[in-house]
Motif scaffolding. Structure first.
Motif, PDB file in Angstrom:
ATOM      1  N   ARG A   1       0.830  -1.215   0.000  1.00  0.00           N
ATOM      2  CA  ARG A   1       0.000   0.000   0.000  1.00  0.00           C
ATOM      3  C   ARG A   1       0.859   1.257   0.000  1.00  0.00           C
ATOM      4  NH1 ARG A   1      -3.138  -3.196   3.619  1.00  0.00           N
ATOM      5  NH2 ARG A   1      -2.089  -2.214   5.395  1.00  0.00           N
ATOM      6  N   THR A   2       1.965   1.227   0.717  1.00  0.00           N
ATOM      7  CA  THR A   2       2.857   2.389   0.753  1.00  0.00           C
ATOM      8  C   THR A   2       3.457   2.678  -0.611  1.00  0.00           C
ATOM      9  OG1 THR A   2       3.401   1.921   3.074  1.00  0.00           O
ATOM     10  CG2 THR A   2       4.907   3.358   1.851  1.00  0.00           C
ATOM     11  N   LEU A   3       3.944   1.645  -1.293  1.00  0.00           N
ATOM     12  CA  LEU A   3       4.554   1.837  -2.613  1.00  0.00           C
ATOM     13  C   LEU A   3       3.517   2.250  -3.655  1.00  0.00           C
ATOM     14  CD1 LEU A   3       7.111  -1.119  -2.796  1.00  0.00           C
ATOM     15  CD2 LEU A   3       7.491   1.251  -2.138  1.00  0.00           C
ATOM     16  N   GLU A   4       2.328   1.679  -3.586  1.00  0.00           N
ATOM     17  CA  GLU A   4       1.281   2.062  -4.540  1.00  0.00           C
ATOM     18  C   GLU A   4       0.865   3.517  -4.336  1.00  0.00           C
ATOM     19  OE1 GLU A   4      -1.711  -0.854  -3.845  1.00  0.00           O
ATOM     20  OE2 GLU A   4      -0.929  -2.242  -5.364  1.00  0.00           O
ATOM     21  N   ALA A   5       0.786   3.939  -3.094  1.00  0.00           N
ATOM     22  CA  ALA A   5       0.459   5.339  -2.820  1.00  0.00           C
ATOM     23  C   ALA A   5       1.564   6.269  -3.325  1.00  0.00           C
ATOM     24  CB  ALA A   5       0.222   5.544  -1.325  1.00  0.00           C
ATOM     25  N   LEU A   6       2.810   5.848  -3.179  1.00  0.00           N
ATOM     26  CA  LEU A   6       3.929   6.653  -3.666  1.00  0.00           C
ATOM     27  C   LEU A   6       3.885   6.800  -5.183  1.00  0.00           C
ATOM     28  CD1 LEU A   6       6.590   8.143  -3.151  1.00  0.00           C
ATOM     29  CD2 LEU A   6       7.760   5.924  -3.230  1.00  0.00           C
ATOM     30  N   LYS A   7       3.580   5.717  -5.893  1.00  0.00           N
ATOM     31  CA  LYS A   7       3.472   5.790  -7.352  1.00  0.00           C
ATOM     32  C   LYS A   7       2.341   6.727  -7.771  1.00  0.00           C
ATOM     33  CE  LYS A   7       3.537   2.001  -9.685  1.00  0.00           C
ATOM     34  NZ  LYS A   7       3.288   0.604 -10.111  1.00  0.00           N
ATOM     35  N   ALA A   8       1.186   6.575  -7.145  1.00  0.00           N
ATOM     36  CA  ALA A   8       0.049   7.426  -7.497  1.00  0.00           C
ATOM     37  C   ALA A   8       0.346   8.894  -7.206  1.00  0.00           C
ATOM     38  CB  ALA A   8      -1.193   6.967  -6.739  1.00  0.00           C
ATOM     39  N   GLN A   9       1.039   9.174  -6.114  1.00  0.00           N
ATOM     40  CA  GLN A   9       1.372  10.559  -5.756  1.00  0.00           C
ATOM     41  C   GLN A   9       2.311  11.174  -6.784  1.00  0.00           C
ATOM     42  OE1 GLN A   9      -0.003  12.219  -3.206  1.00  0.00           O
ATOM     43  NE2 GLN A   9       1.060  14.075  -3.875  1.00  0.00           N
ATOM     44  N   GLN A  10       3.300  10.416  -7.245  1.00  0.00           N
ATOM     45  CA  GLN A  10       4.232  10.948  -8.241  1.00  0.00           C
ATOM     46  C   GLN A  10       3.527  11.269  -9.553  1.00  0.00           C
ATOM     47  OE1 GLN A  10       7.807   8.670  -8.794  1.00  0.00           O
ATOM     48  NE2 GLN A  10       8.225   8.493  -6.603  1.00  0.00           N
ATOM     49  N   VAL A  11       2.569  10.437  -9.939  1.00  0.00           N
ATOM     50  CA  VAL A  11       1.829  10.703 -11.175  1.00  0.00           C
ATOM     51  C   VAL A  11       0.954  11.937 -11.015  1.00  0.00           C
ATOM     52  CG1 VAL A  11       0.101   9.792 -12.772  1.00  0.00           C
ATOM     53  CG2 VAL A  11       1.886   8.291 -11.886  1.00  0.00           C
ATOM     54  N   ARG A  12       0.284  12.072  -9.861  1.00  0.00           N
ATOM     55  CA  ARG A  12      -0.574  13.249  -9.638  1.00  0.00           C
ATOM     56  C   ARG A  12       0.232  14.538  -9.583  1.00  0.00           C
ATOM     57  NH1 ARG A  12      -3.209   9.774  -5.896  1.00  0.00           N
ATOM     58  NH2 ARG A  12      -1.991  10.717  -4.219  1.00  0.00           N
ATOM     59  N   ASP A  13       1.442  14.476  -9.029  1.00  0.00           N
ATOM     60  CA  ASP A  13       2.268  15.677  -8.905  1.00  0.00           C
ATOM     61  C   ASP A  13       2.979  16.058 -10.189  1.00  0.00           C
ATOM     62  OD1 ASP A  13       1.469  15.699  -6.300  1.00  0.00           O
ATOM     63  OD2 ASP A  13       3.337  14.880  -5.480  1.00  0.00           O
ATOM     64  N   GLY A  14       2.819  15.275 -11.250  1.00  0.00           N
ATOM     65  CA  GLY A  14       3.456  15.596 -12.518  1.00  0.00           C
ATOM     66  C   GLY A  14       4.920  15.231 -12.593  1.00  0.00           C
ATOM     67  N   VAL A  15       5.399  14.420 -11.645  1.00  0.00           N
ATOM     68  CA  VAL A  15       6.800  14.005 -11.661  1.00  0.00           C
ATOM     69  C   VAL A  15       7.058  13.004 -12.776  1.00  0.00           C
ATOM     70  CG1 VAL A  15       8.649  12.969 -10.277  1.00  0.00           C
ATOM     71  CG2 VAL A  15       6.918  14.403  -9.188  1.00  0.00           C
ATOM     72  N   GLN A  16       6.028  12.271 -13.182  1.00  0.00           N
ATOM     73  CA  GLN A  16       6.141  11.257 -14.229  1.00  0.00           C
ATOM     74  C   GLN A  16       5.206  11.608 -15.383  1.00  0.00           C
ATOM     75  OE1 GLN A  16       8.406   8.992 -13.883  1.00  0.00           O
ATOM     76  NE2 GLN A  16       8.849   9.086 -11.694  1.00  0.00           N
ATOM     77  N   PRO A  17       5.569  12.580 -16.220  1.00  0.00           N
ATOM     78  CA  PRO A  17       4.652  13.007 -17.283  1.00  0.00           C
ATOM     79  C   PRO A  17       4.391  11.930 -18.333  1.00  0.00           C
ATOM     80  CG  PRO A  17       6.802  14.049 -17.547  1.00  0.00           C
ATOM     81  CD  PRO A  17       6.823  13.364 -16.219  1.00  0.00           C
ATOM     82  N   ALA A  18       5.403  11.137 -18.686  1.00  0.00           N
ATOM     83  CA  ALA A  18       5.206  10.102 -19.701  1.00  0.00           C
ATOM     84  C   ALA A  18       4.195   9.060 -19.242  1.00  0.00           C
ATOM     85  CB  ALA A  18       6.539   9.445 -20.042  1.00  0.00           C
ATOM     86  N   ILE A  19       4.224   8.738 -17.953  1.00  0.00           N
ATOM     87  CA  ILE A  19       3.277   7.758 -17.421  1.00  0.00           C
ATOM     88  C   ILE A  19       1.859   8.314 -17.477  1.00  0.00           C
ATOM     89  CG2 ILE A  19       2.621   6.498 -15.336  1.00  0.00           C
ATOM     90  CD1 ILE A  19       5.589   6.401 -14.615  1.00  0.00           C
ATOM     91  N   ALA A  20       1.705   9.579 -17.135  1.00  0.00           N
ATOM     92  CA  ALA A  20       0.385  10.198 -17.179  1.00  0.00           C
ATOM     93  C   ALA A  20      -0.160  10.230 -18.598  1.00  0.00           C
ATOM     94  CB  ALA A  20       0.451  11.605 -16.598  1.00  0.00           C
ATOM     95  N   VAL A  21       0.711  10.507 -19.573  1.00  0.00           N
ATOM     96  CA  VAL A  21       0.279  10.538 -20.973  1.00  0.00           C
ATOM     97  C   VAL A  21      -0.160   9.156 -21.429  1.00  0.00           C
ATOM     98  CG1 VAL A  21       1.085  10.889 -23.338  1.00  0.00           C
ATOM     99  CG2 VAL A  21       1.672  12.541 -21.564  1.00  0.00           C
ATOM    100  N   LEU A  22       0.615   8.134 -21.107  1.00  0.00           N
ATOM    101  CA  LEU A  22       0.280   6.780 -21.549  1.00  0.00           C
ATOM    102  C   LEU A  22      -0.981   6.271 -20.858  1.00  0.00           C
ATOM    103  CD1 LEU A  22       1.288   4.518 -23.372  1.00  0.00           C
ATOM    104  CD2 LEU A  22       2.652   3.661 -21.473  1.00  0.00           C
ATOM    105  N   ALA A  23      -1.182   6.632 -19.603  1.00  0.00           N
ATOM    106  CA  ALA A  23      -2.353   6.171 -18.858  1.00  0.00           C
ATOM    107  C   ALA A  23      -3.634   6.851 -19.305  1.00  0.00           C
ATOM    108  CB  ALA A  23      -2.145   6.400 -17.357  1.00  0.00           C
ATOM    109  N   ARG A  24      -3.539   7.857 -20.176  1.00  0.00           N
ATOM    110  CA  ARG A  24      -4.749   8.500 -20.702  1.00  0.00           C
ATOM    111  C   ARG A  24      -5.509   7.590 -21.653  1.00  0.00           C
ATOM    112  NH1 ARG A  24      -3.857  13.878 -23.569  1.00  0.00           N
ATOM    113  NH2 ARG A  24      -6.141  13.755 -23.588  1.00  0.00           N
ATOM    114  N   LEU A  25      -4.839   6.609 -22.245  1.00  0.00           N
ATOM    115  CA  LEU A  25      -5.510   5.681 -23.148  1.00  0.00           C
ATOM    116  C   LEU A  25      -6.379   4.721 -22.353  1.00  0.00           C
ATOM    117  CD1 LEU A  25      -2.570   4.823 -25.567  1.00  0.00           C
ATOM    118  CD2 LEU A  25      -4.657   6.042 -26.178  1.00  0.00           C
ATOM    119  N   ALA A  26      -7.616   4.559 -22.768  1.00  0.00           N
ATOM    120  CA  ALA A  26      -8.510   3.616 -22.103  1.00  0.00           C
ATOM    121  C   ALA A  26      -7.954   2.206 -22.230  1.00  0.00           C
ATOM    122  CB  ALA A  26      -9.905   3.693 -22.726  1.00  0.00           C
ATOM    123  N   GLY A  27      -7.969   1.476 -21.119  1.00  0.00           N
ATOM    124  CA  GLY A  27      -7.438   0.117 -21.109  1.00  0.00           C
ATOM    125  C   GLY A  27      -6.041   0.022 -20.544  1.00  0.00           C
ATOM    126  N   ILE A  28      -5.396   1.162 -20.286  1.00  0.00           N
ATOM    127  CA  ILE A  28      -4.050   1.168 -19.718  1.00  0.00           C
ATOM    128  C   ILE A  28      -4.100   1.942 -18.412  1.00  0.00           C
ATOM    129  CG2 ILE A  28      -1.634   1.837 -20.047  1.00  0.00           C
ATOM    130  CD1 ILE A  28      -2.020   1.568 -23.003  1.00  0.00           C
TER     131      ILE A  28
END
Length: 383
Positions: free
Chosen positions: A226-253
């Motif tokens: 749970r700690t690691l999953e929360a850390l990953k989600a926080q980095q994506v929300r904060d814009g630290v991982q822009p490529a991940i956010a772009v790829l996750a915009r596709l439905a199904g990913i």
């Protein structure tokens, strides 16, 4: 037969070239084979990790080959448990190093071939000389990530190991309970605590204590997950991982799948064409054609196994969440009407095409034809 004329009589035998060094890395000792292609190679054994001894061996080999003290040195070793620290240590010392894929090294095809660390080091040395002699396809050379890129891969790799450990603890508890005909739907959480309080008394003291210890380990693993999953989600929300956010915009990913693809595949590797993408994933065909015999052996499985496994899962997810896309229509037209074997073959082909489409999406901004994007602010599907 007379020996060939070496033209050594009365001539300067100083070699104005470079030295080749092959490392055979072991847990306790390293075997080094050193040579310049003119004299027979010299061999030595050093303690694992003894970098000072490595420099001493190189200096002695240069003197033996009559090379200048500042003569260039080229080295190689097989990718393995030592990782890339040796490669990074060699570079500041002016040594050009290659980390090669072990599976790409040619071997003797005899039924009982002789194999020792000394022979392996000599083989690496000869192939290193062939590589710099022009045979660039003599083996596969690994691309070395930067320390930062390598460190960024730690999070999802640890998370994957923790999930496997969680499954192992759950299966162990479930197996112990079945010994007394006790069955439970879910292990862990509040429902499990209530169930255990009601049924623990039915078990013998030793078995009850073992299950409680397994439960404690399971609880610790679940907390870390749970700690690691929360850390990953926080980095994506904060814009630290822009490529991940772009790829996750596709439905199904989802965020998890996008994270693994970016960190293992698209984030630090540079691809020039679609063939390189499929080859890196191991989703390339392996035909066997000799004379009149032609057999298709399936996919090569020579690439990144984490990314390959994930792409197959994402291909199934893509059919579900992107039914109107060009890739889904192609799969349904060609494979959906067949049997289970046909669909299994087709999903590998779809995974290969999907990987290429995702690479173009991240590299050039080309949305896969017919694909839809998630609404802004929607929750990503966990894949």
């Amino acid at each position: 037969m007379d020996a060939p004329d070496t033209a050594l009589q009365g001539r300067d035998t100083t070699i104005t070239g470079w030295l080749c060094v092959a490392f055979e890395l072991g847990e306790k000792s390293w075997k080094l084979s050193l040579g310049n292609g003119v004299r027979a190679p010299s061999r030595c054994t050093v303690t694992s990790g003894d970098t000072a001894a490595v420099l001493t061996a190189i200096a002695k080999a240069k003197a033996r080959c009559h090379l200048a003290a500042d003569a260039p040195v080229r080295s190689c070793y097989e990718a393995g448990r030592d990782g890339f620290w040796l490669h990074r240590w060699l570079a500041p010392h002016g040594i050009i190093n290659l980390v090669v894929e072990p599976a790409s090294i040619e071997v003797n095809r005899r039924a009982r071939r002789v194999k020792t660390d000394r022979l392996d080091a000599d083989k690496l040395l000869s192939m290193l000389m062939r590589y710099y002699g022009g045979e660039r396809r003599v083996w596969a050379v690994a691309r070395i990530p930067t320390p930062e890129q390598e460190d960024e891969r730690r999070l999802h790799q640890e998370l994957g190991r923790l999930r496997q450990e969680r499954t192992a603890h759950s299966n162990r508890i479930r197996s112990l309970l079945v010994l007394h005909n006790l069955r439970v739907e879910r292990i862990g959480g509040r429902a499990w605590a209530r169930w255990w309080a009601e049924h623990a008394a039915q078990l013998s003291p030793g078995l009850r204590a073992e299950i409680e210890r397994e439960s404690e380990r399971l609880s610790l693993v679940a907390t870390q997950i749970r700690t690691l999953e929360a850390l990953k989600a926080q980095q994506v929300r904060d814009g630290v991982q822009p490529a991940i956010a772009v790829l996750a915009r596709l439905a199904g990913i989802g965020t998890g799948g996008a994270w693994t693809l970016v960190k293992e595949l698209f984030g630090w590797r540079q691809f020039h064409n679609r063939r390189e993408v499929a080859g890196c994933l191991g989703l390339a065909p392996t035909p066997y054609a000799s004379g009149t015999s032609e057999v298709e052996q399936g996919i090569s499985k020579a690439g990144n196994k984490r990314a390959r496994w994930l792409m197959v899962e994402l291909a199934w997810s893509w059919l579900r969440f992107q039914p109107a896309s060009q890739l889904s229509l192609w799969f349904n037209q060609r494979f959906a009407s067949g049997g289970k074997r046909s669909r299994r073959i087709g999903i590998i082909a779809l995974a290969r095409r999907l990987a290429i489409a995702l690479w173009r999406y991240l590299q050039y901004g080309e949305i896969p034809p017919g694909a839809t994007l998630k609404p802004s602010g929607s929750n990503a599907v966990a894949t």
